[in-house]
Design an enzyme around this catalytic site. Structure first.
Site, short mmCIF file in Angstrom:
data_model
loop_
_atom_site.label_atom_id
_atom_site.label_comp_id
_atom_site.label_asym_id
_atom_site.label_seq_id
_atom_site.Cartn_x
_atom_site.Cartn_y
_atom_site.Cartn_z
CG ASN A 53 -6.42 3.19 -2.12
OD1 ASN A 53 -7.41 3.35 -1.41
ND2 ASN A 53 -6.32 3.73 -3.31
CD GLU A 66 -6.18 -5.34 -2.41
OE1 GLU A 66 -5.72 -4.20 -2.17
OE2 GLU A 66 -6.55 -5.70 -3.53
CB CYS A 98 -2.65 -5.39 -7.85
SG CYS A 98 -1.55 -5.28 -6.44
CB CYS A 101 -2.53 -7.35 -3.19
SG CYS A 101 -2.17 -5.63 -2.76
N1 THU Z 1 -5.12 -0.41 -5.44
C1 THU Z 1 -5.42 -1.12 -4.31
O1 THU Z 1 -5.58 -0.55 -3.22
N2 THU Z 1 -5.54 -2.46 -4.42
C2 THU Z 1 -5.35 -3.17 -5.56
O2 THU Z 1 -5.38 -4.40 -5.55
C3 THU Z 1 -5.12 -2.47 -6.82
C4 THU Z 1 -4.92 -1.01 -6.73
C5 THU Z 1 -4.97 1.05 -5.33
C6 THU Z 1 -3.57 1.55 -5.53
C7 THU Z 1 -3.81 2.96 -6.01
O3 THU Z 1 -3.90 3.81 -4.88
C8 THU Z 1 -5.16 2.92 -6.69
O4 THU Z 1 -5.75 1.69 -6.31
C9 THU Z 1 -5.09 3.00 -8.21
O5 THU Z 1 -4.24 2.04 -8.71
#
Ligand code: THU
Length: 139
Positions: A53, A66, A98, A101
């Site tokens: 992320n 993702e 999420c 994604c």
């Molecule tokens: N995040 C992801 O990288 N993938 C997900 O499927 C859900 C959330 C990250 C986004 C943000 O930087 C942190 O998790 C908190 O939401």
């Protein structure tokens, strides 16, 4: 929702991808949430790509791990890139992808397997099972 397998019966490759996702999470740029996420995907051509992320001071511009992995794979293999399997790691009992994604994963691999920790246990699902009635652009 169909659960493909509990932790004990995950394949060696799913465990491998999950460990790669854990490594990828170390590169996360998450100064706002401190929630570091990593993703590792294998394409149908057998190549592996990582993502993490990447947050931003303008919070809504954040990109999830993702999608970072999927976009890296498309950039390398081109528009015919297809996902065979992906694993997502977060230092949390729940590292479920999420909704946004899931839609992106569906685009490139509706039948791909997704491995992540849910309720503290490593599980593997098919993308289509994680996103019933996905959006498809039909004009
Ligand atoms: N995040 C992801 O990288 N993938 C997900 O499927 C859900 C959330 C990250 C986004 C943000 O930087 C942190 O998790 C908190 O939401």
């Amino acid at each position: 929702m169909k659960v493909h397998s509990a932790e004990a019966s995950l394949t060696a490759e799913q465990h491998h991808l999950y460990e790669a996702a854990r490594s990828a999470s170390e590169n996360a740029y998450a100064p706002y949430s401190n929630f570091r996420v990593g993703a590792a995907l294998k394409t149908t051509r057998g190549r592996e790509f990582m993502g993490c992320n990447v947050e931003n001071a303008s919070y809504g511009l954040t990109c999830c791990a993702e999608r970072s992995a999927v976009f890296a794979a498309v950039a390398a293999e081109g528009p015919n890139m297809r996902i065979e399997a992906i694993a997502v790691y977060a230092d949390s009992p729940n590292g479920s992808p999420c909704g946004a994604c899931r839609q992106v994963l569906y685009e490139f691999g509706p039948h791909a397997r997704v491995t992540f920790r849910a309720d503290g246990e490593l599980r593997s699902y098919q993308v289509a099972d994680l996103l019933p009635a996905s959006f498809e652009l039909k004009l």
